[in-house]
Write a protein that holds these residues in place. Structure first.
Motif, short mmCIF file in Angstrom:
data_model
loop_
_atom_site.label_atom_id
_atom_site.label_comp_id
_atom_site.label_asym_id
_atom_site.label_seq_id
_atom_site.Cartn_x
_atom_site.Cartn_y
_atom_site.Cartn_z
N HIS A 101 31.55 50.46 9.25
CA HIS A 101 32.11 51.36 10.28
C HIS A 101 33.49 51.88 9.88
CE1 HIS A 101 28.70 50.58 12.81
NE2 HIS A 101 28.81 49.28 12.52
N ASN A 102 33.76 51.86 8.57
CA ASN A 102 35.03 52.39 8.03
C ASN A 102 36.26 51.85 8.76
OD1 ASN A 102 33.64 54.03 6.20
ND2 ASN A 102 33.21 55.45 7.88
N GLY A 103 36.16 50.61 9.17
CA GLY A 103 37.32 49.98 9.81
C GLY A 103 37.51 50.37 11.27
N GLN A 104 36.68 51.30 11.79
CA GLN A 104 36.85 51.75 13.19
C GLN A 104 35.89 50.94 14.05
OE1 GLN A 104 39.05 54.37 13.76
NE2 GLN A 104 39.51 54.29 11.59
N CYS A 105 36.23 49.72 14.34
CA CYS A 105 35.33 48.89 15.13
C CYS A 105 36.11 47.79 15.84
CB CYS A 105 34.22 48.30 14.25
SG CYS A 105 34.84 47.26 12.93
N GLN A 106 35.34 46.97 16.56
CA GLN A 106 35.95 45.96 17.41
C GLN A 106 35.27 44.62 17.15
OE1 GLN A 106 37.03 46.79 21.87
NE2 GLN A 106 34.84 46.80 21.59
N ILE A 107 36.05 43.57 17.05
CA ILE A 107 35.47 42.23 16.90
C ILE A 107 35.82 41.44 18.16
CG2 ILE A 107 35.41 40.12 15.48
CD1 ILE A 107 34.74 42.52 13.75
N ILE A 108 34.81 40.74 18.70
CA ILE A 108 35.06 39.87 19.85
C ILE A 108 34.65 38.47 19.42
CG2 ILE A 108 34.51 39.35 22.26
CD1 ILE A 108 33.62 42.29 22.58
N SER A 109 35.59 37.54 19.38
CA SER A 109 35.22 36.18 19.01
C SER A 109 35.14 35.36 20.28
CB SER A 109 36.28 35.59 18.05
OG SER A 109 35.98 34.25 17.80
N SER A 125 42.78 44.84 7.99
CA SER A 125 42.08 46.04 8.50
C SER A 125 42.88 46.61 9.67
CB SER A 125 40.67 45.65 8.98
OG SER A 125 39.99 44.97 7.97
N PRO A 126 43.78 47.52 9.38
CA PRO A 126 44.75 47.98 10.38
C PRO A 126 44.15 48.65 11.61
CG PRO A 126 45.05 49.11 8.26
CD PRO A 126 43.99 48.10 8.05
N ASP A 127 42.89 49.18 11.50
CA ASP A 127 42.34 49.88 12.67
C ASP A 127 41.43 49.02 13.54
OD1 ASP A 127 43.65 52.20 11.98
OD2 ASP A 127 42.03 52.83 10.62
N VAL A 128 41.15 47.81 13.07
CA VAL A 128 40.23 46.96 13.85
C VAL A 128 40.95 46.42 15.09
CG1 VAL A 128 39.00 44.74 13.79
CG2 VAL A 128 38.79 46.34 11.88
N ILE A 129 40.19 46.35 16.18
CA ILE A 129 40.73 45.72 17.40
C ILE A 129 40.03 44.37 17.56
CG2 ILE A 129 40.95 45.95 19.91
CD1 ILE A 129 40.94 48.96 19.49
N TYR A 130 40.81 43.34 17.86
CA TYR A 130 40.25 41.98 17.87
C TYR A 130 40.46 41.34 19.25
CZ TYR A 130 38.49 38.13 14.97
OH TYR A 130 37.70 37.15 14.39
N HIS A 131 39.38 40.82 19.81
CA HIS A 131 39.47 40.13 21.11
C HIS A 131 39.05 38.67 20.91
CE1 HIS A 131 39.44 44.01 23.43
NE2 HIS A 131 38.82 44.41 22.34
N GLU A 132 39.73 37.75 21.59
CA GLU A 132 39.33 36.34 21.52
C GLU A 132 39.21 35.78 22.94
OE1 GLU A 132 40.56 34.34 17.56
OE2 GLU A 132 42.44 34.78 18.60
N VAL A 211 30.19 40.61 17.98
CA VAL A 211 30.60 39.42 18.74
C VAL A 211 30.31 38.20 17.87
CG1 VAL A 211 30.27 38.10 20.86
CG2 VAL A 211 29.92 40.58 20.89
N ILE A 212 31.34 37.43 17.56
CA ILE A 212 31.15 36.25 16.72
C ILE A 212 31.07 35.00 17.60
CG2 ILE A 212 32.14 34.83 14.87
CD1 ILE A 212 33.86 37.19 14.05
N SER A 213 30.04 34.19 17.36
CA SER A 213 29.98 32.87 17.99
C SER A 213 29.88 31.84 16.87
CB SER A 213 28.76 32.76 18.90
OG SER A 213 28.53 31.40 19.22
N GLU A 214 31.00 31.24 16.51
CA GLU A 214 31.01 30.25 15.43
C GLU A 214 31.01 28.87 16.07
OE1 GLU A 214 34.25 30.80 12.67
OE2 GLU A 214 33.71 29.05 11.47
N CYS A 215 29.87 28.23 16.10
CA CYS A 215 29.70 26.92 16.73
C CYS A 215 30.18 26.95 18.17
CB CYS A 215 30.48 25.86 15.96
SG CYS A 215 29.50 25.10 14.71
N VAL A 216 29.67 27.88 18.97
CA VAL A 216 30.11 27.98 20.37
C VAL A 216 28.90 28.03 21.31
CG1 VAL A 216 31.37 29.38 22.04
CG2 VAL A 216 32.23 29.16 19.69
N LEU A 217 27.98 28.99 21.10
CA LEU A 217 26.84 29.10 22.01
C LEU A 217 26.01 27.82 22.01
CD1 LEU A 217 25.77 32.82 21.36
CD2 LEU A 217 26.65 31.86 23.50
N CYS A 218 26.13 27.03 20.94
CA CYS A 218 25.36 25.78 20.86
C CYS A 218 25.76 24.77 21.95
CB CYS A 218 25.49 25.14 19.48
SG CYS A 218 27.17 24.98 18.90
N TYR A 219 26.97 24.91 22.52
CA TYR A 219 27.41 23.98 23.56
C TYR A 219 26.99 24.43 24.95
CZ TYR A 219 30.32 22.10 19.87
OH TYR A 219 30.74 21.53 18.70
#
Ligand code: SAM
Length: 362
Positions: A101-109, A125-132, A211-219
């Motif tokens: 997505h050429n850096g124009q995207c959003q990550i939700i952890s 990645s200066p254009d990425v928006i990150y939510h936690e 949306v990243i779920s790193e060892c989370v949805l398992c709980y």
């Protein structure tokens, strides 16, 4: 006194300390070298300062917990290697998604705990928006870690003056300390994932989102897994939305049973571990949840301990092989076989050159 449910949630929150201590150990051993993870220390310091004020802890029990988790600063080679492959494989997919997505995207952890990927990503990645998102207490620990650290404040683009957390000296102070934080490109939300509501978040609904779920949805129960997946799917119906899920699975074998017994000895239950025991059941579940682009593999394949599908270059394998000797090849293969990595998306197909064991586009 805390209720039985609060006690269970406290144990789940504490699993973040395991993840943090594993990253700390692997980093100390030199597994992460491009560059080493320089953000872990701030998270550990914040835990040391604030864990005594968390629900169900005293100064004594918090000292005991931190001592037992960070005891020798060094985990077994098997654990370091597993932590390396876990972090590296998720990083690779995240980077592929950002490139596509050429850096124009959003990550939700979701259940991000003390993970440091947000800082690495925002830096590179200066254009990425990150939510936690995590429980409020876990977010308070992270918020304090960020605001106390010049580098982290800078990376997230925090511009306000009031940064010091010295005023937190009691449980009451910690209770009234905010869990949320936001800048133009970084958002932290203290929210229980079992109670998601769209109005709580500042997501950009037009951006391709991972949306990243790193060892989370398992709980979380399978019903709530389905609710969480559909919450995001419905929210982002006019854009590309994908989940990247990493977690253990039982494979219904004796190794899986031993893992269950070890976890239940610590009061931890992993609903998806038994209910989605292998890649096939996971594929069916994600299909039922209406995802269309679904890819699954496991860490034994990604690492090259099994099959011919490794995601890691021979030079990199040679480098990590030199860090410490691993004799238990069969044990590590078996361990890694029990950890899956799943991509499930709707919208633009994921362009991944990596080899997945299952790859379906409906
Ligand atoms: C094993 S830790 C993993 C942390 C991080 N994802 C990582 O891999 O380093 C699990 C995390 O999920 C969070 N978590 C589990 N259930 C949650 C829920 N219902 N709401 C919010 N966070 C949750 C825990 O608080 C914890 O931080």
């Amino acid at each position: 006194m805390i209720s039985p449910q609060e006690r269970k949630d406290k144990l789940v929150r504490a699993t973040d300390l395991d993840a943090l201590s594993c990253r700390f150990s692997a980093n100390n051993r030199g597994y992460f070298n491009t560059p080493p993870d320089q953000y872990i220390r701030a998270l550990i310091t914040s835990y040391q300062k604030h864990l005594p004020f968390c629900q169900g802890y005293t100064q004594l029990s918090s000292n005991r917990t931190l001592r037992s988790v960070f005891q020798d600063n060094q985990k077994l080679p098997l654990i370091n290697r597993g932590t390396y492959f876990r972090t590296r494989s998720i990083d690779l997919v995240v980077n592929d998604f950002i490139s596509q997505h050429n850096g124009q995207c959003q990550i939700i952890s979701i259940g991000s705990g003390s993970d440091t990927r947000a800082f690495r990503t925002l830096k590179d990645s200066p254009d990425v928006i990150y939510h936690e998102i995590d429980f409020p207490e876990s977010c308070k620990i992270k918020r304090a870690a960020i605001l106390e650290d010049d580098t982290l404040r800078d990376i997230i683009g925090y511009k306000e003056d009031s940064t010091l957390t010295d005023s937190i000296t009691s449980k009451e102070d910690f209770q009234s300390y905010p869990s949320d934080l936001n800048t133009d490109r970084y958002y932290l939300y203290g929210v229980d994932l079992r109670e998601l509501e769209g109005s709580k978040f500042s997501f950009d609904l037009t951006l391709p989102t991972l949306v990243i779920s790193e060892c989370v949805l398992c709980y979380i129960s399978l019903e709530n897994n389905a609710r969480i997946l559909s919450f995001f799917r419905d929210l982002f119906k006019s854009s590309t939305i994908a989940f990247l899920i990493y977690e253990p699975m039982s494979l219904n074998d004796s190794f899986g049973s031993t893992m269950t017994a070890n976890l239940s000895g610590r009061g931890i239950v992993l609903p998806t571990f038994e209910k989605l025991p292998d890649l096939k059941t996971r594929l069916s579940f994600l299909k039922e949840c209406k995802f269309l682009d679904i890819k699954l593999t496991d860490l034994s394949e990604i690492s090259g301990y099994e099959g011919d599908n490794s995601w890691i270059s021979p030079e990199e394998i040679q480098r990590i092989d030199k860090l410490e000797i691993i004799d238990e090849i069969e044990e590590i293969r078996l361990l890694l076989k029990h950890y899956c990595l799943t991509y499930a998306g709707i919208g633009d197909s994921f362009k991944s050159d990596r080899k997945w064991i299952i790859s379906e586009n409906y």
